[in-house]
Design an enzyme around this catalytic site. Structure first.
Site, PDB file in Angstrom:
ATOM      1  N   SER A 241     -10.232  -1.044   6.971  1.00 48.85           N
ATOM      2  CA  SER A 241      -9.671  -0.907   5.629  1.00 48.85           C
ATOM      3  C   SER A 241      -8.820  -2.064   5.137  1.00 48.85           C
ATOM      4  O   SER A 241      -8.330  -2.024   4.006  1.00 48.85           O
ATOM      5  CB  SER A 241      -8.866   0.394   5.535  1.00 48.85           C
ATOM      6  OG  SER A 241      -9.723   1.494   5.693  1.00 48.85           O
TER       7      SER A 241
ATOM      8  N   LYS B 284       0.840  -1.195   0.000  1.00 51.47           N
ATOM      9  CA  LYS B 284       0.000   0.000   0.000  1.00 51.47           C
ATOM     10  C   LYS B 284       0.877   1.247   0.000  1.00 51.47           C
ATOM     11  O   LYS B 284       1.919   1.286   0.662  1.00 51.47           O
ATOM     12  CB  LYS B 284      -0.905  -0.042   1.228  1.00 51.47           C
ATOM     13  CG  LYS B 284      -1.974   1.028   1.288  1.00 51.47           C
ATOM     14  CD  LYS B 284      -2.889   0.763   2.477  1.00 51.47           C
ATOM     15  CE  LYS B 284      -3.971   1.819   2.621  1.00 51.47           C
ATOM     16  NZ  LYS B 284      -4.888   1.513   3.742  1.00 51.47           N
TER      17      LYS B 284
ATOM     18  N   SER C 208      -9.525   1.574   3.066  1.00 53.46           N
ATOM     19  CA  SER C 208      -8.806   2.453   2.163  1.00 53.46           C
ATOM     20  C   SER C 208      -7.785   1.675   1.342  1.00 53.46           C
ATOM     21  O   SER C 208      -7.175   2.207   0.436  1.00 53.46           O
ATOM     22  CB  SER C 208      -8.087   3.529   2.983  1.00 53.46           C
ATOM     23  OG  SER C 208      -7.042   2.923   3.774  1.00 53.46           O
TER      24      SER C 208
END
Length: 466
Positions: free
Chosen positions: A179, A82, A155
């Site tokens: 998330s 990420k 997210s």
């Protein structure tokens, strides 16, 4: 093997085939890069693809393998992280315009540990702005490979999409309010949110320091355990990283779950939950019992007010994290993140203390439940494969947060580990997930139960139509 055949191998199998020299890391990496080149323009999972670095790392991995010097359990395996994890010499924007040109001079601890275990870095995965609930208006939003109109979760949206689409063998996500779990559920992959502090946060952009969890998103529970074994452990750069020894997450009998107590609160797990989610979770419960688990009735703590207070709690911690750039550079922020920071900046110390006391009370209540059982089964989210448009509309309705986050935010507040995994499908063939929660530092049980479930089912083997 063809690129397609390689793409759908699980992480553990890829590692084994490289170790046995059936495949080389360069072969696998090239196959992944070709797939990314073909599919990423339509899926937008990657914020940055590190093709040259990946091939250099893959060739070095093959050379070491030939010399009998394999680095670790992920040797030669292509993964992605990420884009809030620092990567030396590679842009790390955290989904923000402010940091679009930021290039760290060092790796986050999690990235360093992946490299030390021999992993090959394919690139950085797209995400919402600063890991909150919405993408920056200038960000191209990742597309769910199962259905273009379907929500990708937040997210760690790019992590969910890339893992589901066969654009990496495992990825890193973060979970502050759900998330890892929302994109795992929405994209049909397996996500492990570890105990808070089990994985170092050094070199990872903060959303909310005491709520942020970093964990793996993979195809299987076994793969999540393999990655967590690399990521977990004390870190002198992060004094909040737990000192507890790192166990073998593949340990434990996965042929049956005899002796394991699974807590079940039907009211909590099924009320205000869509029928396709409820059906999947009830079928999961029945299978866990068939595999030998003892189902124990429990009463979950009340979480409604706690979930409502997650926003101001997150807001005040996020406001601290963004002190240097907000509100001084407010114009560069998207509306959703700016709104959160405004809430945090307006919170009084008295209000914050009330939230902290509520959080401590809830943690104690959940710990009390987990004395009675080893695991708790519940949904990951109340909706079955919602569309992105539906989520956008639901956000405008009163009570949205209380409904949407009641299976995720409480365990971020309490720091308990969770495993989210595919457990069914909608009538349209889109993935539906279930979630298991365990006591602090009991991720071994999550991997054991998830692996046993996946050995007896095929939900995790389904592939999106791409």
């Amino acid at each position: 093997m063809t690129d397609e055949e390689i793409a759908w191998l699980d992480l553990g199998t890829v590692a084994r085939l490289i170790r046995e020299r059936v495949l080389t890391s360069e072969q696998v990496t090239q196959a992944q890069l070709r797939r990314i080149e073909r599919l990423n323009p339509q899926l937008h999972a990657y914020a940055c693809v590190t093709s040259e670095l990946a091939l250099t790392q893959a060739r070095a991995a093959d050379k070491r393998q030939a010399q009998g010097q394999a680095l670790g359990p992920l040797h030669g395996v292509p993964i992605a992280v990420k884009d809030l994890c620092w990567t030396a010499g590679i842009p790390t924007a955290a989904g923000m315009q402010i940091y679009k040109d930021f290039v760290p001079d060092q790796d986050a601890t999690v990235v360093q540990r992946l490299r030390e275990a021999g992993a090959v870095l394919l690139g950085k995965l797209q995400m919402t702005e600063s890991a909150f609930s919405g993408h920056h208006p200038l960000t191209v939003v990742p597309v769910n490979p199962w259905e273009a109109s379907a929500w990708t979760g937040v997210s760690s949206s790019g992590s969910g999409v890339a893992t589901a689409a066969g654009l990496c063998f495992g990825s890193l996500g973060t979970d502050t309010g759900g998330s890892i779990r929302f994109p795992s559920a929405a994209c049909g992959v397996t996500g492990l949110k570890p105990t808070w502090g089990r994985v170092s946060r050094y070199g990872v952009f903060e959303l909310a320091a005491t709520l942020d969890h970093i964990g793996p998103m993979c195809r299987t529970a076994e793969d999540c355990g393999l990655m967590l074994g690399v990521l977990a452990g004390a870190d002198p750069k992060d004094p909040t990283a737990l000192q507890a020894p790192v166990p073998d997450y593949s340990a434990g009998n996965k042929d049956n779950l005899s002796g394991l107590r699974v807590g079940w609160d039907a009211s909590y797990a099924l009320n205000d939950v869509e029928s396709e989610v409820a059906a999947a979770v009830k079928q999961t419960l029945a299978l866990l019992e068939k595999l030998g688990a003892q189902i124990v009735p429990i009463t979950m703590p009340e979480v409604g007010d706690l979930v409502e207070n997650w926003v101001p709690h997150c807001g005040i911690e996020a406001a601290v994290a963004h002190t240097n750039t907000y509100p001084s550079r407010r114009a560069e922020y998207g509306p959703m993140l700016a709104g959160l920071l405004d809430i945090g900046n307006k919170l009084t110390a008295t209000d914050y203390q009330r939230i902290l006391l509520q959080r401590v009370t809830h943690t104690g209540q959940l710990n009390t439940v987990l004395v009675q059982v080893d695991l708790i089964l519940m949904p990951a989210m109340p909706f079955a494969a919602p569309s992105a448009e539906r989520i956008a509309n639901l956000r405008k309705e009163p009570g949205y947060r209380r409904l949407m986050s009641r299976f995720t935010a409480p365990t971020d507040m309490s720091g308990h580990p969770t495993l989210t995994f595919p457990a069914g499908q909608t009538a349209a063939g889109l993935p539906v997930a279930a979630q298991l929660v365990s006591g602090h530092l009991n991720e071994v049980l999550l991997v054991r139960a998830g692996s046993a479930f996946q050995a007896a089912t095929k939900w995790h083997l389904r592939r999106p139509p791409i």
